[in-house]
Scaffold this motif. Structure first.
Motif, short mmCIF file in Angstrom:
data_model
loop_
_atom_site.label_atom_id
_atom_site.label_comp_id
_atom_site.label_asym_id
_atom_site.label_seq_id
_atom_site.Cartn_x
_atom_site.Cartn_y
_atom_site.Cartn_z
N ALA A 10 0.67 -1.24 0.13
CA ALA A 10 0.24 -0.15 0.12
C ALA A 10 1.01 1.53 -0.42
O ALA A 10 0.38 2.22 -1.08
CB ALA A 10 -1.26 -0.29 0.88
N GLU A 36 0.56 3.70 -2.60
CA GLU A 36 0.76 5.49 -2.90
C GLU A 36 1.66 6.23 -3.05
O GLU A 36 1.49 7.75 -3.39
CB GLU A 36 0.38 5.68 -0.73
CG GLU A 36 -0.31 7.19 -0.64
CD GLU A 36 -1.60 7.70 -0.59
OE1 GLU A 36 -1.77 8.75 -1.08
OE2 GLU A 36 -1.88 6.86 -1.18
N GLU A 43 1.60 7.29 -6.39
CA GLU A 43 0.16 8.27 -6.45
C GLU A 43 0.39 9.56 -6.57
O GLU A 43 0.51 10.93 -7.13
CB GLU A 43 -0.98 7.63 -6.39
CG GLU A 43 -2.37 7.80 -6.70
CD GLU A 43 -2.68 7.76 -5.75
OE1 GLU A 43 -4.53 8.24 -6.09
OE2 GLU A 43 -3.79 6.68 -5.60
N SER A 97 -2.47 12.51 -0.68
CA SER A 97 -2.26 12.06 -0.37
C SER A 97 -2.32 11.51 1.15
O SER A 97 -2.71 10.40 1.93
CB SER A 97 -0.64 11.49 -0.25
OG SER A 97 -0.03 10.90 0.26
N ARG A 107 -5.94 10.24 1.03
CA ARG A 107 -5.96 9.25 0.65
C ARG A 107 -5.74 7.89 1.68
O ARG A 107 -6.54 6.42 1.29
CB ARG A 107 -5.16 8.63 -0.90
CG ARG A 107 -6.02 9.17 -2.30
CD ARG A 107 -5.23 8.75 -2.85
NE ARG A 107 -4.04 9.35 -3.13
CZ ARG A 107 -3.03 10.06 -3.96
NH1 ARG A 107 -3.52 11.19 -4.55
NH2 ARG A 107 -1.86 9.95 -3.66
N TRP A 108 -4.94 8.59 2.02
CA TRP A 108 -3.51 6.96 3.17
C TRP A 108 -4.48 6.15 4.08
O TRP A 108 -4.27 5.13 4.36
CB TRP A 108 -2.62 7.57 3.70
CG TRP A 108 -1.66 6.13 4.44
CD1 TRP A 108 -1.24 7.14 5.64
CD2 TRP A 108 -0.76 5.65 4.25
NE1 TRP A 108 -1.03 5.55 5.85
CE2 TRP A 108 -0.35 5.01 5.38
CE3 TRP A 108 -0.54 4.94 2.46
CZ2 TRP A 108 -0.02 3.77 4.76
CZ3 TRP A 108 0.01 3.80 2.95
CH2 TRP A 108 0.64 3.38 3.67
N GLU A 153 -7.38 5.19 4.64
CA GLU A 153 -8.43 4.92 4.56
C GLU A 153 -7.24 3.20 3.32
O GLU A 153 -7.60 2.11 3.35
CB GLU A 153 -9.23 4.98 3.10
CG GLU A 153 -10.04 3.56 2.07
CD GLU A 153 -11.15 2.84 3.09
OE1 GLU A 153 -11.74 1.96 2.97
OE2 GLU A 153 -11.50 4.10 4.48
N ARG A 154 -6.54 3.34 2.87
CA ARG A 154 -5.63 2.62 2.22
C ARG A 154 -4.34 2.10 3.26
O ARG A 154 -4.63 0.46 3.12
CB ARG A 154 -4.94 3.37 1.28
CG ARG A 154 -3.54 2.65 0.60
CD ARG A 154 -2.93 3.27 -0.80
NE ARG A 154 -3.38 3.35 -2.05
CZ ARG A 154 -3.23 4.02 -2.90
NH1 ARG A 154 -2.45 4.83 -2.37
NH2 ARG A 154 -3.87 3.82 -4.42
N GLN A 189 -7.23 -0.62 4.53
CA GLN A 189 -8.27 -1.89 3.95
C GLN A 189 -6.67 -2.87 3.51
O GLN A 189 -7.22 -4.02 3.38
CB GLN A 189 -8.00 -1.32 2.38
CG GLN A 189 -9.36 -0.47 2.07
CD GLN A 189 -9.60 -0.26 0.71
OE1 GLN A 189 -8.59 0.12 -0.43
NE2 GLN A 189 -10.38 0.61 0.71
#
Length: 126
Positions: free
Chosen positions: A33, A37, A40, A108, A111-112, A114-115, A118
């Motif tokens: 992950a 990240e 991205e 980032s 986003r991070w 939730e990433r 998961q």
């Protein structure tokens, strides 16, 4: 006089081994992950940077280690140590600048969590 209480847990060794396996899977998923990240974030910064020659855009690079990531312009292709990168990001008196790393980092940051959640879930359920 107090009596001592003794408890025996059957399968404690198996439970400990299963926990170690789950921890290894979670770390592996988190590392994957993190790599995704960082890639991205690198792409976001490259997409947002002001381009003249393309040297600054091409110098933005993600370097990923063991549970670490560093995404930044690398000075090898730039005029002076980070001068072009800093002026583009923050500006100067004659140039208001065009932020590219801060917006990428903010995206980032959103986003991070939730990433990572998961990744932990995949590792725990793997």
């Amino acid at each position: 006089m107090a009596k001592s209480l003794r408890v025996k847990i059957d399968g404690a060794g198996q439970l400990k081994a299963a926990g170690a396996r789950a921890a290894g899977r979670i770390k592996q998923e988190l590392q994957s992950a993190l790599e995704a990240e960082a890639a991205e974030l690198e792409q976001d910064a490259q997409d947002n940077v002001r381009v003249d020659s393309g040297d600054l855009r091409d110098s933005i690079e993600a370097r990923v280690g063991d549970m670490t990531a560093d995404v930044a312009p690398r000075s090898g292709n730039l005029d002076g140590p980070y001068e072009k990168a800093m002026v583009n990001e923050f500006g100067k008196s004659s140039d208001p600048g065009h932020p590219y790393m801060v917006p990428a980092a903010e995206a980032s940051r959103k986003r991070w969590p939730e990433r990572a959640r998961q990744a932990i879930e995949r590792g725990a359920n793997g």
